[in-house]
Design a protein around this motif. Structure first.
Motif, mmCIF file in Angstrom:
data_model
loop_
_atom_site.group_PDB
_atom_site.id
_atom_site.type_symbol
_atom_site.label_atom_id
_atom_site.label_comp_id
_atom_site.label_asym_id
_atom_site.label_seq_id
_atom_site.Cartn_x
_atom_site.Cartn_y
_atom_site.Cartn_z
ATOM 1 N N MET A 169 -6.962 -19.459 106.344
ATOM 2 C CA MET A 169 -7.141 -20.503 107.336
ATOM 3 C C MET A 169 -6.949 -21.860 106.682
ATOM 4 S SD MET A 169 -10.387 -19.063 109.367
ATOM 5 C CE MET A 169 -10.720 -17.621 108.384
ATOM 6 N N ASP A 170 -6.454 -22.810 107.437
ATOM 7 C CA ASP A 170 -6.248 -24.160 106.908
ATOM 8 C C ASP A 170 -7.584 -24.810 106.594
ATOM 9 O OD1 ASP A 170 -3.608 -23.854 107.299
ATOM 10 O OD2 ASP A 170 -3.391 -25.349 108.878
ATOM 11 N N GLN A 171 -7.659 -25.494 105.477
ATOM 12 C CA GLN A 171 -8.828 -26.304 105.147
ATOM 13 C C GLN A 171 -8.476 -27.758 105.401
ATOM 14 O OE1 GLN A 171 -11.900 -25.369 104.238
ATOM 15 N NE2 GLN A 171 -11.267 -23.258 104.564
ATOM 16 N N VAL A 172 -9.296 -28.438 106.133
ATOM 17 C CA VAL A 172 -9.081 -29.848 106.420
ATOM 18 C C VAL A 172 -9.830 -30.625 105.348
ATOM 19 C CG1 VAL A 172 -9.401 -31.681 108.106
ATOM 20 C CG2 VAL A 172 -8.874 -29.372 108.869
ATOM 21 N N SER A 173 -9.129 -31.495 104.616
ATOM 22 C CA SER A 173 -9.734 -32.158 103.469
ATOM 23 C C SER A 173 -10.568 -33.374 103.843
ATOM 24 C CB SER A 173 -8.646 -32.555 102.474
ATOM 25 O OG SER A 173 -7.697 -33.394 103.105
ATOM 26 N N GLU A 174 -10.294 -33.995 104.947
ATOM 27 C CA GLU A 174 -11.071 -35.174 105.321
ATOM 28 C C GLU A 174 -11.959 -34.870 106.523
ATOM 29 O OE1 GLU A 174 -8.091 -37.788 107.975
ATOM 30 O OE2 GLU A 174 -7.428 -37.489 105.917
ATOM 31 N N ALA A 175 -12.981 -35.691 106.691
ATOM 32 C CA ALA A 175 -13.924 -35.486 107.793
ATOM 33 C C ALA A 175 -13.213 -35.657 109.132
ATOM 34 C CB ALA A 175 -15.069 -36.487 107.679
ATOM 35 N N LEU A 176 -13.557 -34.796 110.054
ATOM 36 C CA LEU A 176 -13.000 -34.859 111.409
ATOM 37 C C LEU A 176 -13.819 -35.813 112.251
ATOM 38 C CD1 LEU A 176 -12.587 -31.024 112.010
ATOM 39 C CD2 LEU A 176 -10.764 -32.640 111.524
ATOM 40 N N PRO A 177 -13.193 -36.479 113.238
ATOM 41 C CA PRO A 177 -14.016 -37.228 114.195
ATOM 42 C C PRO A 177 -14.927 -36.236 114.920
ATOM 43 C CG PRO A 177 -11.659 -37.431 114.708
ATOM 44 C CD PRO A 177 -11.790 -36.517 113.533
ATOM 45 N N ALA A 178 -16.127 -36.642 115.216
ATOM 46 C CA ALA A 178 -17.105 -35.744 115.842
ATOM 47 C C ALA A 178 -16.747 -35.462 117.295
ATOM 48 C CB ALA A 178 -18.491 -36.372 115.771
ATOM 49 N N PRO A 179 -17.065 -34.236 117.782
ATOM 50 C CA PRO A 179 -16.960 -33.992 119.217
ATOM 51 C C PRO A 179 -17.867 -34.978 119.963
ATOM 52 C CG PRO A 179 -17.227 -31.934 118.041
ATOM 53 C CD PRO A 179 -17.470 -33.047 117.047
ATOM 54 N N LEU A 180 -17.526 -35.268 121.202
ATOM 55 C CA LEU A 180 -18.235 -36.266 121.996
ATOM 56 C C LEU A 180 -18.649 -35.651 123.324
ATOM 57 C CD1 LEU A 180 -18.994 -39.287 122.553
ATOM 58 C CD2 LEU A 180 -16.641 -39.577 123.373
ATOM 59 N N LEU A 181 -19.931 -35.732 123.656
ATOM 60 C CA LEU A 181 -20.425 -35.250 124.938
ATOM 61 C C LEU A 181 -20.732 -36.459 125.807
ATOM 62 C CD1 LEU A 181 -21.178 -32.684 126.501
ATOM 63 C CD2 LEU A 181 -23.516 -33.009 125.692
ATOM 64 N N THR A 182 -20.054 -36.559 126.960
ATOM 65 C CA THR A 182 -20.171 -37.707 127.843
ATOM 66 C C THR A 182 -20.724 -37.271 129.202
ATOM 67 O OG1 THR A 182 -18.218 -38.680 126.785
ATOM 68 C CG2 THR A 182 -18.892 -39.611 128.906
ATOM 69 N N PRO A 183 -21.923 -37.725 129.590
ATOM 70 C CA PRO A 183 -22.410 -37.423 130.939
ATOM 71 C C PRO A 183 -21.435 -37.985 131.981
ATOM 72 C CG PRO A 183 -24.151 -38.374 129.590
ATOM 73 C CD PRO A 183 -22.863 -38.539 128.831
ATOM 74 N N LEU A 184 -21.237 -37.248 133.053
ATOM 75 C CA LEU A 184 -20.281 -37.660 134.085
ATOM 76 C C LEU A 184 -20.976 -37.907 135.413
ATOM 77 C CD1 LEU A 184 -17.378 -35.178 133.304
ATOM 78 C CD2 LEU A 184 -17.493 -37.612 132.745
ATOM 79 N N LYS A 185 -20.352 -38.743 136.210
ATOM 80 C CA LYS A 185 -20.899 -39.121 137.505
ATOM 81 C C LYS A 185 -20.532 -38.083 138.563
ATOM 82 C CE LYS A 185 -21.266 -43.147 140.493
ATOM 83 N NZ LYS A 185 -20.831 -44.518 140.709
#
Length: 145
Positions: A1-17
């Motif tokens: 499997m590919d290893q990602v060497s740098e930190a990934l942007p975090a997933p984002l949970l957004t409440p919706l209307k």
């Protein structure tokens, strides 16, 4: 499997209307001005049967914006850099958008009887060459109670 060497942007949970109306409700999903918007490639819907899990898939370029307007779905987002898997429960009881940047492994499970409907507002059009799949047993996850 590919290893990602740098930190990934975090997933984002957004409440919706949600706008409740006696003749039918309105469920917001994504605007171009929202955090998590990374362009538009395509929108598609998929269903998942209660108790069934789809995944693991990792997109290399696609950013997913996932919304569950019908039913309830648990998304499992795995960061192979940290080894952590985070569950996100979305649906009628927790109406929100989950933004998953490229580079994370993801699986999802149908949690309620009847239809569990997922909408992905993807940043790019489907390209089978930009995603990877591994067996469901590759990364363990806990099913929420």
């Amino acid at each position: 499997m590919d290893q990602v060497s740098e930190a990934l942007p975090a997933p984002l949970l957004t409440p919706l209307k949600q706008i409740f109306h006696p003749k039918g409700d309105v469920y917001h999903a994504l605007k171009a001005s929202d955090a998590g918007y990374a362009g538009f490639g395509e929108a598609y819907f998929t269903t998942v049967i209660e108790g069934e899990t789809k995944g693991w898939k990792k997109h290399l370029r696609m950013q997913m914006n996932l919304v569950v307007p019908v039913g309830q779905v648990c998304f499992y987002v795995h960061d192979e850099n940290t080894g952590m898997t985070t569950p996100y429960l979305l649906g009628t009881g927790n109406y929100a958008r989950l933004t998953v940047p490229p580079g994370y492994w993801m699986a999802f499970r149908g949690m309620s009887a009847g239809t569990n409907l997922v909408c992905n507002l993807a940043s790019i059009a489907h390209d089978p060459l930009e995603a990877m799949n591994v067996a469901l047993e590759t990364y363990p996850f806990e099913i929420p109670a």
